[in-house]
Design an enzyme around this catalytic site. Structure first.
Site, PDB file in Angstrom:
ATOM      1  CD  GLN A 214      -5.735  -4.326   3.993  1.00 40.06           C
ATOM      2  OE1 GLN A 214      -4.785  -4.237   3.473  1.00 40.06           O
ATOM      3  NE2 GLN A 214      -5.596  -4.309   5.439  1.00 40.06           N
TER       4      GLN A 214
ATOM      5  CB  SER B  69      -6.337  -0.442  -2.132  1.00 43.12           C
ATOM      6  OG  SER B  69      -4.995  -0.874  -1.550  1.00 43.12           O
ATOM      7  CG  LEU B  70      -7.317  -6.521  -1.578  1.00 40.58           C
ATOM      8  CD1 LEU B  70      -6.263  -7.691  -2.196  1.00 40.58           C
ATOM      9  CD2 LEU B  70      -8.241  -7.125  -0.325  1.00 40.58           C
TER      10      LEU B  70
ATOM     11  NE  ARG C 115      -1.169  -5.472  -3.260  1.00 39.10           N
ATOM     12  CZ  ARG C 115      -2.102  -4.753  -2.588  1.00 39.10           C
ATOM     13  NH1 ARG C 115      -2.765  -5.360  -1.462  1.00 39.10           N
ATOM     14  NH2 ARG C 115      -2.304  -3.418  -2.348  1.00 39.10           N
TER      15      ARG C 115
ATOM     16  CG  HIS D 297      -1.380   2.478  -1.239  1.00 39.46           C
ATOM     17  ND1 HIS D 297      -1.282   1.730  -2.583  1.00 39.46           N
ATOM     18  CD2 HIS D 297      -2.513   2.050  -0.758  1.00 39.46           C
ATOM     19  CE1 HIS D 297      -2.503   0.861  -2.366  1.00 39.46           C
ATOM     20  NE2 HIS D 297      -3.019   1.036  -1.366  1.00 39.46           N
TER      21      HIS D 297
ATOM     22  CD  GLN E  53      -2.820  -1.240  -5.678  1.00 39.32           C
ATOM     23  OE1 GLN E  53      -2.300  -1.953  -4.615  1.00 39.32           O
ATOM     24  NE2 GLN E  53      -3.790  -1.329  -6.402  1.00 39.32           N
TER      25      GLN E  53
END
Length: 291
Positions: free
Chosen positions: A9, A87-88, A112, A194, A243
């Site tokens: 992101q 991340s993503l 998600r 997170h 995660q």
């Protein structure tokens, strides 16, 4: 050795993917397939929507996942020695190396993103990048605060993201400014990703993920939770669930990739936002080797 790295992101922009759609039959087919699977036109949101719509977590994650997968598959020679995703971006990486199918990954990312969006709406929170302070120093201030605020992204030397509930985040940012942070930048997200705030969605995603077919990876993937190379599908699955509430160990992942032979980092995603971090990490390693 070549490392392929996938953005998360923050790399989105209005119009992303439009040229791919117009110039590639393969890309157009996947964009239209995505619309059909999702039940709405993600292409309209990616190509034409106001940025405020695209920035919503439930849309941003889908848009970046679709774009990154298509970009990877359109490369003339996608043959990584290792991969990682921020991340993503870890989900884009996993689909690109066939740990799960594009379609299953799309459904997983949609779930998600929707769960994360709900928590964002229920619990006011945010994230901020702290520049110019030692990681351990920032960690100590997070621990001292009475609220929920934690390190969430170890991006590069002198750049650590913290994440938490709104009041706690503001308190820690104020303290760190007083203690000499070069700059503190609030990220354009409305959730504490997170962090322990995401804990309530962990079980829901874990149940959902059991219906997704994972395969062992042909290439080592350096996952955010461990910063270590993983190949076994059972470990990969566990790590992408963890995660949600664990920090992204990006700096540690890149250091490990370099130590294991990576010299070329090819970035996949709408914008190149990881290359600056990579350069800082390389420079830190060089300085240590010269000492």
């Amino acid at each position: 050795m070549n490392a392929y790295i996938f953005t998360g992101q923050g790399s989105q922009f209005v119009g992303m993917g439009k040229k791919l759609y117009q110039n590639s039959d393969f890309a157009k087919k996947l964009f239209l397939l995505s619309n059909d699977i999702l039940g709405f036109k993600i292409t309209d949101i990616m190509f034409n929507s106001p940025i405020e719509i695209l920035k919503k977590t439930k849309y941003t994650q889908l848009a970046i996942y679709i774009y990154s997968f298509i970009q990877a598959k359109l490369l003339d020679n996608f043959n990584p020695d290792m991969v990682a995703g921020h991340s993503l971006g870890e989900f884009s990486a996993l689909a690109s190396i066939d740990v799960f199918s594009f379609e299953e990954g799309l459904i997983l990312v949609e779930k998600r993103g929707s769960l994360m969006q709900k928590i964002c709406e229920q619990i006011p929170g945010g994230m901020a990048v702290v520049f110019g302070l030692d990681d351990h120093f920032i960690e100590s201030f997070c621990k001292k605060d009475k609220g929920i605020v934690v390190p969430s992204n170890y991006n590069s030397p002198g750049q650590l993201v913290i994440s938490g509930e709104e009041k706690a985040l503001k308190r820690v940012c104020f303290s760190l400014e007083k203690k000499g942070a070069k700059r503190i930048l609030r990220l354009p997200v409305h959730g504490a990703f997170h962090s322990p705030i995401m804990f309530s969605m962990k079980k829901k995603l874990e149940i959902f993920i059991e219906n997704i077919h994972f395969k062992d990876s042909k290439y080592p993937i350096y996952q955010n939770v461990t910063a270590k190379p993983e190949n076994k599908c059972s470990r990969i699955k566990k790590n992408i669930i963890e995660q949600l509430t664990s920090p992204v160990k990006w700096k540690q992942s890149v250091i490990n990739m370099i130590h294991h032979g990576a010299r070329s980092f090819i970035e996949i995603g709408p914008k190149n936002i990881l290359q600056g971090m990579i350069k800082k990490i390389f420079n830190e390693i060089r300085k240590k080797n010269e000492m």
